[in-house]
Design an enzyme around this catalytic site. Structure first.
Site, PDB file in Angstrom:
ATOM      1  N   THR A 987     -63.798 -40.321  39.139  1.00  0.00           N
ATOM      2  CA  THR A 987     -63.258 -40.371  37.763  1.00  0.00           C
ATOM      3  C   THR A 987     -64.356 -40.271  36.719  1.00  0.00           C
ATOM      4  O   THR A 987     -64.087 -39.893  35.583  1.00  0.00           O
ATOM      5  CB  THR A 987     -62.470 -41.674  37.551  1.00  0.00           C
ATOM      6  OG1 THR A 987     -63.342 -42.794  37.802  1.00  0.00           O
ATOM      7  CG2 THR A 987     -61.274 -41.754  38.469  1.00  0.00           C
ATOM      8  N   CYS A 988     -65.598 -40.604  37.125  1.00  0.00           N
ATOM      9  CA  CYS A 988     -66.686 -40.536  36.149  1.00  0.00           C
ATOM     10  C   CYS A 988     -66.942 -39.112  35.687  1.00  0.00           C
ATOM     11  O   CYS A 988     -67.463 -38.885  34.598  1.00  0.00           O
ATOM     12  CB  CYS A 988     -67.962 -41.135  36.734  1.00  0.00           C
ATOM     13  SG  CYS A 988     -68.453 -40.411  38.300  1.00  0.00           S
TER      14      CYS A 988
END
Length: 1020
Positions: A987-988
């Site tokens: 998700t980063c």
């Protein structure tokens, strides 16, 4: 020795010239001195001649008066004595002697000469004698002579007394005397006499009972059709009813006489001019009118009632703002509007927003007069519920004639006394049939108004619709403060124990038309009202519509406030048609955006002084529209402007060589994975979060994790940080039933917590600045604090449904609210300790009644929604505003702010997502697995699509302006050929790691399993 050349005494001539010039000057000076001496002597002689002539004249006059006194004494009652009295003039002894003798002889003696051969002479002389008597009384009203004079004056100007003694011609005689006295200061002399009697001595004064009948005798002596009648009426209003504390001065019989004989039914004849009055005079006039007129409201004919209301409107409009509160006009300007800090939590329009150039200066206002407590108490009657009820009842008899005058008067009253505005509007809504007033305002006056006419003040009759429009805007805005959504949308039947609880006084269809009128007027005024020739009207704030005390800025603020309040309801539960609030058809959006950006740059580069939102609206009209009626511009356009503002700010920082981040540098910090929130707080709370930040994680073994932060590591840190700081178990935040967050009211008792709120505000500001979506939902009443707006009863339902229902019950309770034993205090529990908080001073001892229950509902809602979280909200906003300029936020409402933070609630547009997706590894857009992936995703419902979005980006909502704004872009990378593995994500960096599934069925099952179980997060 004989002279050689003749006479040696001959004048010597000096051919050189210097000696002769000196001699000539001396001769000239001597001539001037002799001339001045002769002039002075002549002046003395002339003065002596004049003095001698004056003295001879004085001596002659004294001798003549002495002789006339002798003749007068010989014939006090006769025509000769009367002629001598007039010729002698202001001689107190002579006047006193005449009044004493006439008084002893009776009224027959006063009129006897009018019946004989001297009738015509008597008519001329008695008028002059009457004026002398009145002047004598004005000079010394407390003497015995004054009492005797007043008895004779009362007889002379009384048509009854004259008729008794002179028969049918008596009324004409009395009218003639009155007609003579009126233009020669009859009322000013009466006023002087009454004012000269100290209040402490007035009750025992022998003169006042004789003076008071004279103030009204003209209206029984003169006919209504006579010109002198209207002259007397105007003089009565401007001279007698301006006497300070007039009711307090009069003995009870005199007070009763004056009250019953005031010609209020003839007020339509009043000349409408109070320009000659001082501020003090106008204050006393208002106090005396409210003392004498209300008992006669019901009996007043429509023209008289209208004239009375117009008189009050004229006086109120000419008085300084807050004159009844003792505040200076400057303080009033800072406190009111309305207005530009609309629905402000602090009710302060003077809050500095931005530096802006302005060269004008304002002269200090004159000091306001000090008002006697008794006068102020009497004036307060104007806003009392009982008075407003009687006034509204009186106007209901002739609504077509009197209602507009009433609304203009009430509008002027709230303008001159803004401190009582809430009390007055609340009294009208609760105790005076507020619903019917609102309906009457709308259907009788405002519905016929049009924005083009209002915005073109030079059109005949354009201003007549402004007072009812403004008063309706104020009244309806106030009604909305304590109107729940159930009442607003007409679903409140059987609420509060009433089989038919009150509903919204305006239907939704009417509100649709009304709100559009408000919007069009507000939008036009932010651009400047236009005259018929197309020129801009003055928007300096000092001018406004004719006949209205408000400036155009104040008119704009009032209609804006009401439009914003109605739009807030429409935002929660839409009832207007699509694009109802937009003005896109009236402007070119592209040029509007460019102009707004230019205005922002001009303001940002100015460093002169702090400006308010109102001043920005004046000097930067596009920003004024974006700040005050932002909903008139499409949301997508405002988001574009918002991002442009941020881009401009970034560029200005890069051009600043002193900025440590200007040349691509970054602040590098280390964060322990087991203490992300605390380390982030310690290292970032005093940092400039607008700059780039590099994150290095420390693992559980104390070792730095490998890798370079290219943006993804920071997003990972940011996502984890938000998860921790917004965890309700930490005690900083509470969640309502909709899982929306708001500050814990009890958290402020720990001072260090405020530092955390400030830091969290910085973090949210950083997310908005960088365009990072945060999957956090805030309560609407908390978001309102970001905009410096107030929260009201309708917001309470989301915080405390039980309290909300209880207040709705109280609002519609058909019985006596005092039976419920409520007071203006609230019980709160703070860490197990119960305490009582007064909502107003001494609130624990003030019962909630039918008259004040709306105030109670407002105050308790304000306490729960605003005061309890005031410190937390201020700390949060302080941190937020370090990153995001407050005026940028003003472009959005609460719901739109939530979209800015967490993305839109609109459906996930898969075509947009697919068009902005990047691929890695062996994948490209034509790979079989990718084709199968998009087929599977297109078959998902919206909940499944949101789950996928959350799985990959940590946020389930799409970006505001589409997936092209997602940073970094949505990406899919090859995760190998092992079909037993589940998809994973980073998700980063918004990355989906997808195995090369050969079967579409398997791909669907594995993908659903991963996104619904929140499994598969991978940092590799």
């Amino acid at each position: 020795m004989l002279p050689l050349f003749g006479d040696e005494r001959r004048r010597q001539i000096n051919l050189g010239g210097s000696s002769s010039v000196s001699t000539l000057s001396s001769i000239t000076d001597q001539a001037k001195a002799r001339r001045a001496e002769r002039t002075e002597q002549k002046r003395k002689n002339d003065n002596a001649t004049r003095i001698q002539a004056w003295w001879r004249g004085v001596s002659a006059i004294r001798a003549a008066k002495k002789e006339m006194r002798r003749v007068f004494e010989a014939d006090v009652e006769g025509i000769t004595g009367l002629r001598c009295l007039v010729l002698i003039g202001m001689d107190q002894d002579v006047l006193g002697r005449w009044s004493q003798v006439i008084g002893e002889k009776g009224e027959g003696s006063l009129f006897s000469l009018a019946l004989g051969p001297h009738q015509s002479n008597w008519l001329v002389l008695i008028r002059q004698a009457c004026l002398l008597l009145l002047r004598s009384v004005a000079a010394s009203p407390q003497t015995p002579n004054a009492v005797a004079h007043l008895k004779n004056i009362n007889l002379l100007v009384s048509s009854d007394a004259a008729t008794r003694n002179l028969g049918s011609q008596g009324r004409d005689v009395a009218a003639g005397i009155m007609g003579y006295l009126l233009p020669r200061g009859f009322y000013p002399l009466l006023s002087q006499a009454i004012r000269s009697i100290p209040i402490a001595e007035s009750k025992s004064s022998a003169s006042l009972p004789l003076l008071v009948p004279l103030t009204t005798v003209a209206f029984s002596t003169l006919t209504v059709a006579a010109d002198a009648y209207s002259v007397a009426l105007s003089a009565l209003i401007w001279t007698i009813l301006t006497i300070p504390l007039l009711p307090n001065r009069l003995p009870l019989p005199s007070l009763t006489h004056l009250s019953s004989h005031l010609p209020m039914a003839s007020l339509a004849l009043l000349a409408p001019s109070s320009d000659s009055l001082t501020i003090d005079d106008k204050i006393h006039l208002v106090a005396n009118l409210i003392a004498f007129t209300p008992p006669r409201y019901a009996a007043l004919p429509a023209p008289a009632l209208t004239a009375y209301l117009n008189l009050l409107t004229s006086v109120f409009d000419s008085l300084p703002t807050n004159v009844f509160d003792g505040k200076s006009p400057q303080a009033a300007s800072a406190a009111t509007a309305t207005s530009a800090g609309l629905d402000s939590d602090s009710d302060d329009d003077s809050r500095p927003i931005v530096s802006i150039v302005s060269s004008f200066t304002v002269a200090p206002p004159p000091p306001l007069p000090t008002i006697d407590a008794r006068t102020l108490k009497r004036i307060t009657t104007f806003v009392a519920p009982t008075h407003l009820t009687s006034l509204l009842s009186a106007t209901q008899k002739h609504p077509d004639v009197t209602r507009n005058a009433l609304f203009s008067m009430l509008l002027a009253l709230e303008g001159v006394w803004p401190g009582k505005k809430s009390m007055m509007l609340g009294a009208i809504i609760v105790g005076s049939g507020g619903a019917s007033v609102i309906k009457e305002l709308w259907r009788g006056s405002v519905r016929k108004a049009s924005a083009p006419n209002i915005l073109r003040p030079s059109i005949e009759g354009a201003n007549s619709s402004i007072p009812p429009l403004l008063f309706l805007a104020d009244l309806y805005s106030h009604a909305l403060l304590t109107m729940g959504d159930d009442e607003f949308f007409g679903t409140s039947a059987h609420v509060g124990g009433s089989p038919s609880a009150p509903r919204n006084p305006m239907s939704l269809d009417e509100l649709t038309v009304f709100s559009r009128l408000l919007l069009d007027v507000a939008f036009g005024l932010y651009q400047g009202p236009q005259d018929v020739d197309g020129g801009d009207a003055n928007m300096s704030g000092t001018t406004g519509p004719k006949g209205v005390r408000y400036s155009w800025e104040e008119v704009r603020d009032k209609v804006t406030k009401c439009a914003v309040a109605i739009h807030a309801r429409d935002s929660r539960r839409p009832f207007t048609p699509p694009e109802h609030w937009l003005v896109s058809a009236q402007i070119d959006l592209r040029s509007f955006v460019e102009a707004a950006l230019f205005e922002e740059q001009q303001i940002a580069t100015s460093n002169a002084r702090a400006a308010t939102m109102r001043q920005i609206a004046r000097l930067a009209p596009r920003l004024g529209i974006l700040h005050n009626i932002p909903f008139s511009i499409p949301f997508s356009t405002r988001v574009e402007v918002f991002r442009s503002f941020i881009y401009s700010d970034v560029m200005s920082r890069q051009r600043n060589p002193e900025d440590m981040y200007s040349m691509g540098g970054r602040l590098q910090i280390t964060v322990r994975r087991e203490s992300i929130a605390q380390d982030g707080f310690d290292r970032l709370r005093d940092a400039d979060l607008k700059g780039r930040i590099g994150i290095t994680f420390i693992d559980k073994f104390g070792e730095e994790e490998a890798g370079i932060d290219g943006g993804g590591v920071f997003k990972e840190f940011f996502t984890s940080l938000c998860k921790e700081v917004f965890d309700t178990d930490r005690g900083l935040w509470l969640a309502n039933k909709k899982n929306e967050l708001y500050p814990n009211p009890h958290s402020a008792s720990v001072a260090h917590n405020l530092n955390w709120y400030r830091f969290i505000g910085q973090i949210i500001g950083k997310a908005m600045y960088e365009g990072i979506l945060v999957d956090i939902a805030f309560a609407g009443f908390f978001l309102a604090k970001w905009l410096n707006k107030q929260s009201f009863l309708d917001d309470l339902a989301s915080l405390d449904p039980e309290l909300y229902n209880g207040l709705i019950f109280l609002k519609h309770y058909p019985g006596n609210p005092e039976d419920l034993s409520l007071n203006f205090a609230v019980a709160v529990e703070d860490f197990g300790v119960n305490k009582t908080v007064d909502l107003i001073p001494n609130g624990s001892n003030i019962a909630v009644t039918k008259e004040n229950r709306l105030q109670y509902i407002y105050l308790i809602s304000h306490y729960r929604l605003s005061k309890q979280i005031k410190l937390q909200s201020e700390a949060f906003f302080e941190g937020l505003s370090e990153i995001i300029d407050h005026k940028w936020l003003k472009m959005f409402n609460q719901q739109e702010l939530q979209i800015l933070i967490g993305g839109t609630d609109s459906p996930v547009d898969l075509d947009d997502l697919q068009g902005n997706t990047q691929y890695g590894g062996t994948f490209d857009a034509n790979h079989a697995t990718i084709i199968a992936f998009w087929r599977v995703v297109h078959s998902f419902d919206q909940e499944q699509r949101r789950a996928l979005l959350r799985f990959v980006t940590s946020c389930s909502r799409p970006p505001l302006l589409g997936f092209k704004e997602l940073n970094p872009n949505f990406a899919i990378r090859d995760a190998g050929a092992d079909e037993l593995r589940l998809p994973t994500s980073s998700t980063c960096v918004n990355l989906l790691k997808l195995p090369r599934y050969q079967s579409e069925k398997v791909l669907r099952a594995k993908l659903l399993q991963a996104i619904t179980a929140n499994a598969g997060f991978d940092l590799s």
